[in-house]
Design an enzyme around this catalytic site. Structure first.
Site, PDB file in Angstrom:
ATOM      1  N   CYS A 192      -5.931   0.187   7.063  1.00  0.00           N
ATOM      2  CA  CYS A 192      -5.750   0.682   5.694  1.00  0.00           C
ATOM      3  C   CYS A 192      -6.920   1.594   5.320  1.00  0.00           C
ATOM      4  O   CYS A 192      -8.078   1.176   5.336  1.00  0.00           O
ATOM      5  CB  CYS A 192      -5.667  -0.497   4.723  1.00  0.00           C
ATOM      6  N   ARG A 231       2.891   5.057   6.350  1.00  0.00           N
ATOM      7  CA  ARG A 231       3.389   4.350   7.539  1.00  0.00           C
ATOM      8  C   ARG A 231       3.909   2.959   7.223  1.00  0.00           C
ATOM      9  O   ARG A 231       4.482   2.293   8.082  1.00  0.00           O
ATOM     10  CB  ARG A 231       2.256   4.237   8.581  1.00  0.00           C
ATOM     11  N   CYS A 262       0.839  -1.202   0.000  1.00  0.00           N
ATOM     12  CA  CYS A 262       0.000   0.000   0.000  1.00  0.00           C
ATOM     13  C   CYS A 262       0.871   1.249   0.000  1.00  0.00           C
ATOM     14  O   CYS A 262       1.994   1.245   0.497  1.00  0.00           O
ATOM     15  CB  CYS A 262      -0.911   0.002   1.227  1.00  0.00           C
ATOM     16  N   ASP A 306       0.368   3.776   1.715  1.00  0.00           N
ATOM     17  CA  ASP A 306       0.304   4.382   3.053  1.00  0.00           C
ATOM     18  C   ASP A 306       1.695   4.759   3.561  1.00  0.00           C
ATOM     19  O   ASP A 306       2.620   3.939   3.540  1.00  0.00           O
ATOM     20  CB  ASP A 306      -0.347   3.362   4.005  1.00  0.00           C
ATOM     21  N   HIS A 360      -2.147  -4.074   5.012  1.00  0.00           N
ATOM     22  CA  HIS A 360      -1.892  -3.612   6.384  1.00  0.00           C
ATOM     23  C   HIS A 360      -3.203  -3.274   7.080  1.00  0.00           C
ATOM     24  O   HIS A 360      -4.142  -2.776   6.459  1.00  0.00           O
ATOM     25  CB  HIS A 360      -0.940  -2.403   6.391  1.00  0.00           C
TER      26      HIS A 360
HETATM   27 CO    CO Z   1      -3.441   1.155   2.993  1.00  0.00          CO
END
Ligand code: CO
Length: 209
Positions: free
Chosen positions: A100, A45, A41, A43, A97
């Site tokens: 998400c 993090r 992803c 993302d 994750h």
């Molecule tokens: Co995500």
């Protein structure tokens, strides 16, 4: 964040790397032969290399919203093709994750404009596994399970591709489904039993190559 700081960070990193190994960048420039393709992803993090503890050159990385492998997505299809056919990776990882935002958005009914068709792919996962998901009354647990099932379905999308089927037969290329738990920092192997899934899906998706 001060953008200027990034260039200072970069300069410091270059100096550190060269102190450790004066030919570091020269060696990197010679080429790559990663053993793993990681699809994760976007993302901020979920940093692919850092969470796996790997170095530049070790992993070929593709990231998008909610680690998707849509059948007609030219970007992820090109990445898989290049990694499997040309770089000859032996492992393909789809890593989702918990927490998400993409998966969360797909569980809600909001109209998100251009994101709608992308998120529909996740809604399709929900529909495919509706019975199991609807039987989970705790919303957080249902959300976590959708993250896991989405990883499983994207792994199946990887397996549908001709180049992966060919590499599976020729050199036993392995597909893995993982989840990164942001709350603990742990990487979880979903240990998806592909032999069972393959039996079901290959009847439909098997390609004679
Ligand atoms: Co995500």
């Amino acid at each position: 964040m001060d953008i200027k700081q990034i260039f200072e960070n970069n300069q410091n990193w270059v100096e550190n790397q060269l102190n450790l190994d004066s030919s570091y960048f020269n060696d990197l420039s010679k080429g790559q032969s990663p053993d793993i393709l990681y699809i994760g992803c976007s993302d901020s993090r979920v940093t692919a290399e850092e969470l796996m503890g790997v170095l530049p050159g070790d992993v070929f990385v593709h990231r998008n919203i909610a680690n998707m492998v849509p059948n007609t997505d030219l970007s992820s299809m090109s990445v898989i093709d290049y990694a499997v056919k040309h770089l000859k990776v032996n492992h393909v990882v789809v890593c989702g994750h918990y927490y998400c935002g993409g998966v969360k958005a797909a569980m809600e009914s909001k109209d998100l404009g251009i994101l709608n068709p992308w998120l529909r792919n996740i809604r399709d996962v929900y529909r495919t596994h509706r019975e199991e998901l609807n039987s989970i009354s705790d919303e957080d647990k249902r959300y976590q399970r959708l993250v896991e099932l989405n990883v499983q379905e994207q792994c199946i999308n990887v397996i549908k591709t001709a180049e992966v089927q060919k590499a599976y037969r020729e050199r036993n290329l392995a597909v893995h489904g993982w989840v990164f738990d942001i709350h603990s920092g742990r990487l979880i192997d979903l240990k998806i039993d592909f032999s069972e899934i393959l039996k079901n899906v290959m009847e439909i998706y098997r390609l004679d190559i």
